[in-house]
Design a protein around this motif. Structure first.
Motif, PDB file in Angstrom:
ATOM      1  N   ILE A   5       0.850  -1.192   0.000  1.00  0.00           N
ATOM      2  CA  ILE A   5       0.000   0.000   0.000  1.00  0.00           C
ATOM      3  C   ILE A   5       0.884   1.240   0.000  1.00  0.00           C
ATOM      4  N   LEU A   6       0.617   2.139  -0.950  1.00  0.00           N
ATOM      5  CA  LEU A   6       1.339   3.409  -1.014  1.00  0.00           C
ATOM      6  C   LEU A   6       0.519   4.483  -0.321  1.00  0.00           C
ATOM      7  N   LEU A   7       1.122   5.131   0.659  1.00  0.00           N
ATOM      8  CA  LEU A   7       0.515   6.273   1.323  1.00  0.00           C
ATOM      9  C   LEU A   7       1.238   7.522   0.859  1.00  0.00           C
ATOM     10  N   LEU A 113      -2.519  -0.449  -4.001  1.00  0.00           N
ATOM     11  CA  LEU A 113      -3.484   0.533  -3.488  1.00  0.00           C
ATOM     12  C   LEU A 113      -2.737   1.820  -3.179  1.00  0.00           C
ATOM     13  N   ILE A 114      -3.344   2.946  -3.516  1.00  0.00           N
ATOM     14  CA  ILE A 114      -2.812   4.266  -3.156  1.00  0.00           C
ATOM     15  C   ILE A 114      -3.783   4.868  -2.153  1.00  0.00           C
ATOM     16  N   VAL A 115      -3.255   5.378  -1.043  1.00  0.00           N
ATOM     17  CA  VAL A 115      -4.080   6.037  -0.032  1.00  0.00           C
ATOM     18  C   VAL A 115      -3.626   7.490   0.061  1.00  0.00           C
ATOM     19  N   VAL A 116      -4.580   8.420  -0.065  1.00  0.00           N
ATOM     20  CA  VAL A 116      -4.280   9.854   0.009  1.00  0.00           C
ATOM     21  C   VAL A 116      -5.317  10.545   0.891  1.00  0.00           C
ATOM     22  N   GLY A 117      -4.913  11.659   1.481  1.00  0.00           N
ATOM     23  CA  GLY A 117      -5.856  12.496   2.206  1.00  0.00           C
ATOM     24  C   GLY A 117      -6.698  13.289   1.224  1.00  0.00           C
ATOM     25  N   SER A 118      -7.901  13.649   1.641  1.00  0.00           N
ATOM     26  CA  SER A 118      -8.781  14.371   0.722  1.00  0.00           C
ATOM     27  C   SER A 118      -8.292  15.788   0.458  1.00  0.00           C
ATOM     28  N   ARG A 119      -7.635  16.384   1.442  1.00  0.00           N
ATOM     29  CA  ARG A 119      -7.030  17.706   1.247  1.00  0.00           C
ATOM     30  C   ARG A 119      -5.728  17.761   1.998  1.00  0.00           C
ATOM     31  N   VAL A 144      -7.550   3.755  -5.659  1.00  0.00           N
ATOM     32  CA  VAL A 144      -7.179   4.866  -4.795  1.00  0.00           C
ATOM     33  C   VAL A 144      -8.210   5.001  -3.689  1.00  0.00           C
ATOM     34  N   LEU A 145      -7.742   5.067  -2.449  1.00  0.00           N
ATOM     35  CA  LEU A 145      -8.610   5.325  -1.299  1.00  0.00           C
ATOM     36  C   LEU A 145      -8.350   6.756  -0.854  1.00  0.00           C
TER      37      LEU A 145
END
Length: 147
Positions: A5-7, A113-119, A144-145
């Motif tokens: 998982i990529l954060l 999977l890529i996980v990112v913050g919404s802003r 993407v999550l």
């Protein structure tokens, strides 16, 4: 389910929330967590008018200062992931346009999977979804999550 998982972490509160979700997924699935912090390269003009200084002397250049700040953010995220119980964490920094760099890095490193913050820390306060997270979801072939 997930193996790697990529954060994408930029040091923002939104990225910390995304880190908590990614850590939970890693513990649930046994996936490795890869933390990526992206910094923007600056033009010679931007660097020449920069007010970045180091200990009263001229700091090497703006890219060096940005790289150093990104390294601190990545190391902080890696340490936080460890305290959240993620057994296998790596942290990387890359320079370039944020969204494209995130997606390219994920693809090249076998992330599923890529996980990112919404802003994040960008100037996108008025948008429902930050410009980087929006672009990542638009160009990624990897799931993407957005947290």
């Amino acid at each position: 389910m997930f193996k790697k998982i990529l954060l994408a972490h930029d040091g923002s509160n939104g990225a910390d929330a995304a880190l908590e979700k990614a850590a939970g997924l890693c513990k649930l699935t046994g996936a490795e967590l890869v933390v990526l912090t992206v910094y923007r390269h600056h033009s010679i003009l931007e660097a020449s008018i920069s007010m970045v200084r180091g200990h009263g002397e001229e700091s090497g250049n703006l890219d060096d200062a940005m790289r150093s700040a990104a390294r601190e953010v990545g190391n902080h995220a890696k340490a936080l992931a460890g305290t959240l119980g993620v057994p296998k964490v790596q942290a990387f920094i890359k320079g370039g346009p944020s969204a494209r760099t995130i997606v390219t890095f994920a693809r090249q490193n076998g992330c599923d999977l890529i996980v990112v913050g919404s802003r994040g820390v960008g100037a996108s306060e008025g948008y429902m979804l930050g410009s980087v997270s929006h672009k990542v979801t638009s160009i990624s072939e990897i799931p993407v999550l957005v947290v």
